[in-house]
Design a protein around this motif. Structure first.
Motif, PDB file in Angstrom:
ATOM      1  N   ALA A 145     -27.787  51.942  38.033  1.00  9.27           N
ATOM      2  CA  ALA A 145     -27.181  50.679  37.592  1.00  9.27           C
ATOM      3  C   ALA A 145     -25.714  50.656  37.978  1.00  9.27           C
ATOM      4  O   ALA A 145     -25.050  51.701  38.026  1.00  9.27           O
ATOM      5  CB  ALA A 145     -27.338  50.508  36.079  1.00  9.27           C
ATOM      6  N   THR A 146     -25.218  49.453  38.272  1.00 13.22           N
ATOM      7  CA  THR A 146     -23.815  49.313  38.637  1.00 13.22           C
ATOM      8  C   THR A 146     -23.339  47.887  38.389  1.00 13.22           C
ATOM      9  O   THR A 146     -24.131  46.944  38.446  1.00 13.22           O
ATOM     10  CB  THR A 146     -23.600  49.668  40.126  1.00 13.22           C
ATOM     11  N   ASN A 147     -22.052  47.762  38.095  1.00 13.54           N
ATOM     12  CA  ASN A 147     -21.453  46.430  38.019  1.00 13.54           C
ATOM     13  C   ASN A 147     -20.604  46.147  39.248  1.00 13.54           C
ATOM     14  O   ASN A 147     -19.915  45.143  39.322  1.00 13.54           O
ATOM     15  CB  ASN A 147     -20.607  46.278  36.744  1.00 13.54           C
ATOM     16  N   ARG A 148     -20.651  47.078  40.199  1.00 12.75           N
ATOM     17  CA  ARG A 148     -19.921  46.910  41.457  1.00 12.75           C
ATOM     18  C   ARG A 148     -20.827  46.310  42.522  1.00 12.75           C
ATOM     19  O   ARG A 148     -22.051  46.430  42.462  1.00 12.75           O
ATOM     20  CB  ARG A 148     -19.387  48.248  41.964  1.00 12.75           C
ATOM     21  N   ASN A 149     -20.210  45.696  43.524  1.00 14.94           N
ATOM     22  CA  ASN A 149     -20.944  45.226  44.689  1.00 14.94           C
ATOM     23  C   ASN A 149     -20.997  46.387  45.682  1.00 14.94           C
ATOM     24  O   ASN A 149     -20.023  46.658  46.381  1.00 14.94           O
ATOM     25  CB  ASN A 149     -20.237  44.014  45.309  1.00 14.94           C
ATOM     26  N   LEU A 150     -22.115  47.097  45.717  1.00 12.57           N
ATOM     27  CA  LEU A 150     -22.200  48.312  46.531  1.00 12.57           C
ATOM     28  C   LEU A 150     -22.126  48.021  48.024  1.00 12.57           C
ATOM     29  O   LEU A 150     -21.682  48.877  48.791  1.00 12.57           O
ATOM     30  CB  LEU A 150     -23.481  49.074  46.198  1.00 12.57           C
ATOM     31  N   LYS A 151     -22.515  46.820  48.431  1.00 11.50           N
ATOM     32  CA  LYS A 151     -22.390  46.487  49.854  1.00 11.50           C
ATOM     33  C   LYS A 151     -20.923  46.420  50.251  1.00 11.50           C
ATOM     34  O   LYS A 151     -20.537  46.856  51.348  1.00 11.50           O
ATOM     35  CB  LYS A 151     -23.091  45.159  50.147  1.00 11.50           C
ATOM     36  N   GLU A 152     -20.096  45.896  49.351  1.00 14.96           N
ATOM     37  CA  GLU A 152     -18.657  45.879  49.617  1.00 14.96           C
ATOM     38  C   GLU A 152     -18.075  47.290  49.567  1.00 14.96           C
ATOM     39  O   GLU A 152     -17.169  47.629  50.332  1.00 14.96           O
ATOM     40  CB  GLU A 152     -17.946  44.983  48.600  1.00 14.96           C
TER      41      GLU A 152
ATOM     42  N   ASN B 115     -24.108  59.124  32.811  1.00 16.62           N
ATOM     43  CA  ASN B 115     -23.028  58.172  33.079  1.00 16.62           C
ATOM     44  C   ASN B 115     -22.139  58.771  34.159  1.00 16.62           C
ATOM     45  O   ASN B 115     -21.331  59.665  33.898  1.00 16.62           O
ATOM     46  CB  ASN B 115     -22.223  57.907  31.814  1.00 16.62           C
ATOM     47  N   CYS B 116     -22.286  58.275  35.372  1.00 19.04           N
ATOM     48  CA  CYS B 116     -21.558  58.836  36.503  1.00 19.04           C
ATOM     49  C   CYS B 116     -20.050  58.629  36.393  1.00 19.04           C
ATOM     50  O   CYS B 116     -19.265  59.351  37.012  1.00 19.04           O
ATOM     51  CB  CYS B 116     -22.062  58.226  37.810  1.00 19.04           C
ATOM     52  N   ALA B 117     -19.632  57.629  35.610  1.00 17.44           N
ATOM     53  CA  ALA B 117     -18.204  57.341  35.479  1.00 17.44           C
ATOM     54  C   ALA B 117     -17.535  58.237  34.451  1.00 17.44           C
ATOM     55  O   ALA B 117     -16.313  58.386  34.449  1.00 17.44           O
ATOM     56  CB  ALA B 117     -18.002  55.875  35.095  1.00 17.44           C
ATOM     57  N   ALA B 118     -18.327  58.834  33.555  1.00 18.64           N
ATOM     58  CA  ALA B 118     -17.749  59.606  32.452  1.00 18.64           C
ATOM     59  C   ALA B 118     -17.650  61.092  32.752  1.00 18.64           C
ATOM     60  O   ALA B 118     -17.045  61.840  31.974  1.00 18.64           O
ATOM     61  CB  ALA B 118     -18.572  59.396  31.187  1.00 18.64           C
ATOM     62  N   LEU B 119     -18.233  61.539  33.861  1.00 16.47           N
ATOM     63  CA  LEU B 119     -18.249  62.967  34.166  1.00 16.47           C
ATOM     64  C   LEU B 119     -17.059  63.366  35.026  1.00 16.47           C
ATOM     65  O   LEU B 119     -16.767  62.700  36.024  1.00 16.47           O
ATOM     66  CB  LEU B 119     -19.542  63.327  34.905  1.00 16.47           C
ATOM     67  N   PRO B 120     -16.370  64.458  34.675  1.00 12.60           N
ATOM     68  CA  PRO B 120     -15.320  64.977  35.557  1.00 12.60           C
ATOM     69  C   PRO B 120     -15.916  65.367  36.909  1.00 12.60           C
ATOM     70  O   PRO B 120     -17.047  65.870  36.978  1.00 12.60           O
ATOM     71  CB  PRO B 120     -14.806  66.211  34.802  1.00 12.60           C
ATOM     72  N   GLU B 121     -15.176  65.139  37.972  1.00 15.63           N
ATOM     73  CA  GLU B 121     -15.708  65.363  39.313  1.00 15.63           C
ATOM     74  C   GLU B 121     -16.182  66.792  39.525  1.00 15.63           C
ATOM     75  O   GLU B 121     -17.164  67.048  40.219  1.00 15.63           O
ATOM     76  CB  GLU B 121     -14.640  64.999  40.357  1.00 15.63           C
ATOM     77  N   ASN B 122     -15.501  67.760  38.894  1.00 16.32           N
ATOM     78  CA  ASN B 122     -15.869  69.167  39.110  1.00 16.32           C
ATOM     79  C   ASN B 122     -17.105  69.592  38.321  1.00 16.32           C
ATOM     80  O   ASN B 122     -17.596  70.702  38.468  1.00 16.32           O
ATOM     81  CB  ASN B 122     -14.684  70.081  38.761  1.00 16.32           C
TER      82      ASN B 122
ATOM     83  N   ILE C   9     -23.448  54.027  38.956  1.00 15.00           N
ATOM     84  CA  ILE C   9     -23.624  54.813  40.182  1.00 15.00           C
ATOM     85  C   ILE C   9     -22.524  54.539  41.196  1.00 15.00           C
ATOM     86  O   ILE C   9     -22.201  55.392  42.033  1.00 15.00           O
ATOM     87  CB  ILE C   9     -25.022  54.522  40.809  1.00 15.00           C
ATOM     88  N   GLY C  10     -21.900  53.384  41.111  1.00 12.44           N
ATOM     89  CA  GLY C  10     -20.815  53.059  42.035  1.00 12.44           C
ATOM     90  C   GLY C  10     -19.590  53.923  41.848  1.00 12.44           C
ATOM     91  O   GLY C  10     -18.700  53.942  42.702  1.00 12.44           O
TER      92      GLY C  10
END
Length: 518
Positions: A322-329, A239-246, A284-285
């Protein structure tokens, strides 16, 4: 009846083939409901039903929980249960009929065997408790033998179709009768999605799964992995959103001992753990921009470098994001790299929102009703007609996840007020707490027509003119609801897109003009 085998041998989908079988049964025998259930690991799965509520196809029946079904499976002869039988009926409240729950009706079932192995069973139900008094059991036995032959032919055709696809390396398709993918639905939108997933599953192409929150993107990923040549290897989730950036780099690529404070030992990253299998990059977004070039390199070379190490490790992984974002935007906004997007989206897949799936909402509701019934130890659960209308009339901004949580809350409320003696609990619209908008009803469950709501219908109009006017109003309302998207509107109304365009022309509805005037 002899025509059953030949008719079912045609090149048609298994579900439709089984549905035709049930239609013939209802034609020959006096029953209000009939169902074909497949036995898998002591669980019965409805493959086709007629005369039962729409949510029945979303349910499953554990044999140990249903003594009637268990008795049928243990007998080689048809089993009939008396109307005063104390054994609970798995279909109580599910037979289409009066709104009140019916306990007394005629019930019969017969086990089906294919190649001398138990395959499943056929059930017949009638609202009249004396419906089967004059039933010719010998005719039923003959029909069952023909049904078993039909099923054998159907499975043979399906097996050959799968073998042909495998030989041509098109896809290894998951059979509806084996494995039971968790992607549930009968709508054209979901069937098209499953067909697309089956096409790409056996390849090693990277897949980007997009869709609104709660549509079931993770189930799509599991379907892709299960249908791939990597099915026996790990499916590793990140889950890319749940991981701390570091910690993202260490999580993806691993680290050596002493690479950073707290790294007391070497550790493999998700890429290495997924070696030979599938790596699922969820959300992934949300991946930080600084991390994206490192992920891109790993995807391009198939090599990963642990944090703190000078050595590279090979990782043979198939990546699904997977993403719920519009990656082109996101690319235009400078928050996502275009080269990484193109690497991930070799095969893009969009999961349709629940509001575009028509009456699938009832099938899914049945599935969640059954799960909650088991958790809470309840008897039969049914949806009232008002509840069905409320479910099909709602927009579902939270999609399938919202439906799941809503059903769980409603069943919990219902269980708190249940009567100990009641075998069937009816979940009404009030327990759902959903707003009901008449313009949101589907074509097959539309709000009742009332002349006072349509003053343009006068006695000077013919029936054809009044019908055309009503259709035009309904279509225009639905077009506005779906941002004038013809395909989405046709799907919501349950109309074939080609027929829908011809209908627009006949009713003289100019979509472009409506859009300009909106």
């Amino acid at each position: 009846m002899i025509s059953v085998v030949s008719d079912l041998s045609r090149h048609i989908p298994p579900r439709k083939r089984y549905q035709q079988l049930l239609e013939r049964i209802q034609h020959h025998f006096p029953c209000d409901a009939v169902a074909l259930l497949r036995l898998r690991d002591s669980v019965l799965y409805p493959l086709a039903t007629s005369g039962l509520s729409d949510d029945t196809l979303g349910r499953t029946f554990r044999v140990e929980d249903h003594p009637r079904l268990s008795r049928i499976l243990l007998s080689r002869d048809p089993v009939r249960f008396p109307s005063d039988s104390a054994l609970p009926d798995p279909y109580d409240g599910l037979v289409n009929g009066p709104e009140t729950a019916l306990h007394v009706h005629d019930c019969m079932g017969v086990a089906l065997f294919v190649d001398e192995q138990p395959w499943g069973l056929l059930t017949l139900d009638a609202l009249n408790p004396k419906a089967f008094n004059q039933l010719d059991l010998e005719s039923l036995r003959v029909f069952v033998r023909l049904a078993e032959a039909s099923i054998r032919v159907a499975e043979l055709i399906q097996s050959l179709e799968h073998q042909v696809k495998k030989e041509h390396e098109v896809a290894r398709v998951l059979s509806q009768d084996s494995g039971y993918s968790e992607i549930m639905g009968e709508s054209s939108a979901i069937q098209a999605l499953v067909k697309e997933l089956d096409l790409v599953a056996a390849s090693d192409l990277s897949v980007l799964v997009s869709g609104e929150t709660g549509v079931g993107k993770e189930l799509v990923v599991r379907h892709l992995h299960a249908g791939s040549a990597r099915a026996d290897a790990p499916l590793v989730y990140v889950n890319c959103a749940a991981l701390p950036e570091n910690l993202i780099e260490s999580e993806l690529f691993g680290h050596t001992r002493g690479a950073f404070s707290g790294a007391t030992g070497a550790r493999k990253g998700k890429f290495e753990l997924a070696d030979g299998g599938t790596l699922f990059l969820d959300e992934i977004g949300e991946l930080p921009l600084a991390m994206q070039p490192k992920l891109l390199r790993a995807l391009q070379t198939g090599e990963v470098q642990r944090l703190g190490s000078d050595h590279y490790h090979c990782a043979d992984v198939r990546v699904i994001a997977a993403t719920n974002r519009n990656l082109k935007e996101e690319i235009l906004a400078g928050r996502f790299r275009a080269d990484l997007y193109h690497r991930l989206s070799v095969y893009p897949v969009t999961v349709p929102p629940l509001r575009e799936r028509g009456r699938d909402v009832l099938l899914l509701a049945g599935h969640f009703l059954e799960l909650n019934r088991r958790k809470l130890g309840l008897g039969s659960l049914r949806l009232s007609k008002h509840a069905c209308r409320a479910l099909t009339g709602y927009d579902w901004p939270g999609n399938v996840r919202e439906l799941e949580h809503l059903i769980s809350r409603a069943v919990l409320r219902l269980s708190a007020t249940r009567k100990p003696s009641g075998r069937v609990l009816t979940l009404d619209a009030a327990l759902l707490e959903l707003p009901v908008d008449p313009t949101h009803f589907s074509a097959s469950e539309s709000a009742p027509f009332q002349c006072n709501e349509h003053p343009q219908f006068t006695e000077t109009l013919s029936l054809r003119e009044a019908t055309d006017r009503f259709q035009a109003d309904m279509i225009v309302q639905s077009l506005r609801m779906h941002a004038f998207n013809r395909t989405a509107t046709a799907r919501a109304l349950g109309v074939d897109p080609g027929n829908f365009n011809r209908l627009l022309k006949r009713l003289e509805i100019n979509v472009e003009e409506l859009k300009l005037n909106a």
